[in-house]
Write a protein that holds these residues in place. Structure first.
Motif, PDB file in Angstrom:
ATOM      1  N   GLU A 128     -19.793  -4.865  -2.489  1.00  0.00           N
ATOM      2  CA  GLU A 128     -18.362  -5.063  -2.708  1.00  0.00           C
ATOM      3  C   GLU A 128     -17.916  -4.273  -3.926  1.00  0.00           C
ATOM      4  N   ASP A 129     -16.745  -3.682  -3.836  1.00  0.00           N
ATOM      5  CA  ASP A 129     -16.201  -2.903  -4.953  1.00  0.00           C
ATOM      6  C   ASP A 129     -14.714  -2.687  -4.702  1.00  0.00           C
ATOM      7  N   THR A 130     -14.056  -1.997  -5.637  1.00  0.00           N
ATOM      8  CA  THR A 130     -12.658  -1.652  -5.406  1.00  0.00           C
ATOM      9  C   THR A 130     -12.578  -0.542  -4.370  1.00  0.00           C
ATOM     10  N   SER A 131     -11.422  -0.440  -3.728  1.00  0.00           N
ATOM     11  CA  SER A 131     -11.232   0.602  -2.720  1.00  0.00           C
ATOM     12  C   SER A 131     -11.377   1.992  -3.327  1.00  0.00           C
ATOM     13  N   GLU A 132     -10.845   2.170  -4.521  1.00  0.00           N
ATOM     14  CA  GLU A 132     -10.902   3.475  -5.180  1.00  0.00           C
ATOM     15  C   GLU A 132     -12.337   3.929  -5.375  1.00  0.00           C
ATOM     16  N   ARG A 133     -13.180   3.029  -5.879  1.00  0.00           N
ATOM     17  CA  ARG A 133     -14.576   3.411  -6.130  1.00  0.00           C
ATOM     18  C   ARG A 133     -15.352   3.591  -4.826  1.00  0.00           C
ATOM     19  N   MET A 134     -14.998   2.810  -3.802  1.00  0.00           N
ATOM     20  CA  MET A 134     -15.707   2.980  -2.529  1.00  0.00           C
ATOM     21  C   MET A 134     -15.349   4.299  -1.854  1.00  0.00           C
ATOM     22  N   GLN A 135     -14.099   4.741  -1.988  1.00  0.00           N
ATOM     23  CA  GLN A 135     -13.749   6.055  -1.456  1.00  0.00           C
ATOM     24  C   GLN A 135     -14.584   7.141  -2.125  1.00  0.00           C
ATOM     25  N   ALA A 136     -14.751   7.029  -3.453  1.00  0.00           N
ATOM     26  CA  ALA A 136     -15.573   8.002  -4.174  1.00  0.00           C
ATOM     27  C   ALA A 136     -17.034   7.906  -3.732  1.00  0.00           C
ATOM     28  N   ALA A 137     -17.528   6.693  -3.502  1.00  0.00           N
ATOM     29  CA  ALA A 137     -18.919   6.510  -3.074  1.00  0.00           C
ATOM     30  C   ALA A 137     -19.149   7.079  -1.678  1.00  0.00           C
ATOM     31  N   LEU A 138     -18.170   6.956  -0.792  1.00  0.00           N
ATOM     32  CA  LEU A 138     -18.289   7.560   0.541  1.00  0.00           C
ATOM     33  C   LEU A 138     -18.390   9.072   0.436  1.00  0.00           C
ATOM     34  N   LEU A 139     -17.549   9.658  -0.396  1.00  0.00           N
ATOM     35  CA  LEU A 139     -17.560  11.121  -0.546  1.00  0.00           C
ATOM     36  C   LEU A 139     -18.856  11.602  -1.190  1.00  0.00           C
ATOM     37  N   ALA A 140     -19.445  10.762  -2.061  1.00  0.00           N
ATOM     38  CA  ALA A 140     -20.690  11.136  -2.738  1.00  0.00           C
ATOM     39  C   ALA A 140     -21.924  10.820  -1.906  1.00  0.00           C
TER      40      ALA A 140
END
Length: 305
Positions: A128-140
């Motif tokens: 679980e995390d914020t949407s902003e950080r999860m978008q970055a994690a998907l891209l990474a």
């Protein structure tokens, strides 16, 4: 030389020492050290510099490291190819989830349990995390798939979305709040929230982004007095009269349960979305692709409330 010895060597380098590497590999430290010494003996060169504080690769070890990783990746690819052909999925899939993402519209626990029953050799990690950080994690490439509240109107380059929920934002207030006058009102203008203490999801979530964007367009900054990642906590704070909770108006969402009454925010109307997100090129592993396909079939298709 054996593949397991190469895996041991790579793990020691990644962990920076034998103790942590042994714990990660579920081995005894003496046994791990003995395997590394055997590998070095077979190669005729030391691969690791050992000191009291850390373990680092030697010059030869640094040269060997990318080839060791490539050999392990190739062996894993062979296993994945055989498993995929046989209908057996192995490996690890990481699913990101923003807190309170779907309310009761999607039972994540039951879905994952059913998927694991079908593919028992597959390891599923839920984060679980914020949407902003999860978008970055998907891209990474740090997570494979996510359910999140997008922080923009369009997917960022490199991601694909499928909308799961598209709901208006509402103001949830306790009985007796002045916003409930007259008693038959069903909406509240955004301007009426200008000077009210608000209770909202944290920055980096789609709901917060939508609220702040609408307030900026109306010429003021929202006065956020409390924030929490879980919608039911926002509701509890609002129930105690600590402010107005800003939540999606999903009748099934736990955040609107209890004595609270919800008024749709109007003038302007603000909407919040929950989307299924994944890399635009598709998940990297067969296991992640299988999970994404199953989620596409299981998730509701963008109900507009």
């Amino acid at each position: 030389m054996e593949l397991r010895q190469l895996r041991y060597f790579v793990t020691v380098v990644e962990e920076g020492g034998f103790t942590r590497a042994a714990a990660r590999l579920h081995l005894s430290q003496p046994g791990l050290s003995a395997q590394i010494r055997q590998l070095e003996k077979e190669l005729g060169q030391p691969l690791l510099e050992r000191s009291n504080r850390s373990v680092t690769p030697t010059e030869v070890g640094r040269a060997v490291l990318p080839y060791a990783r490539a050999a392990l990746a190739a062996a894993d690819a062979v296993r994945h190819a055989v498993d995929e052909h046989a209908g057996l999925l192995r490996g690890r899939v990481t699913l990101g989830l923003v807190s309170g993402a779907t309310g009761h519209a999607f039972d994540v626990a039951s879905f994952l349990a059913d998927f694991h029953d079908t593919h028992p050799a597959l390891e599923i990690a839920l984060t679980e995390d914020t949407s902003e950080r999860m978008q970055a994690a998907l891209l990474a490439g740090e997570i494979d798939i996510a359910l999140l509240g997008p922080t923009g109107t369009e997917p960022p380059p490199g991601l694909s979305y499928r909308t799961v929920i598209d709901a208006p934002l509402g103001a949830a207030v306790a009985p007796g709040d002045p916003l409930l006058t007259p008693t038959d009102r069903t909406g509240v203008p955004l301007a009426d929230l200008r000077d009210r203490p608000l209770i909202c999801l944290p920055r980096g979530t789609g709901v917060r982004e939508a609220l702040e964007r609408a307030c900026a367009q109306a010429g003021f900054r929202p006065r956020v007095a409390f924030e929490a990642a879980a919608p039911h906590v926002l509701a509890q704070l609002a129930t105690r009269g600590l402010g107005v909770a800003v939540l999606p108006l999903d009748e099934e969402a736990p955040g609107l349960a209890g004595p609270l009454r919800a008024l749709q925010i109007v003038q302007p109307r603000i909407r919040a979305r929950i989307v299924l997100a994944w890399p635009a090129t598709g998940p990297a592993s067969p296991a992640a692709r299988a999970l994404l396909d199953r989620m596409r079939d299981a998730l509701p298709k963008a109900p507009t409330l």
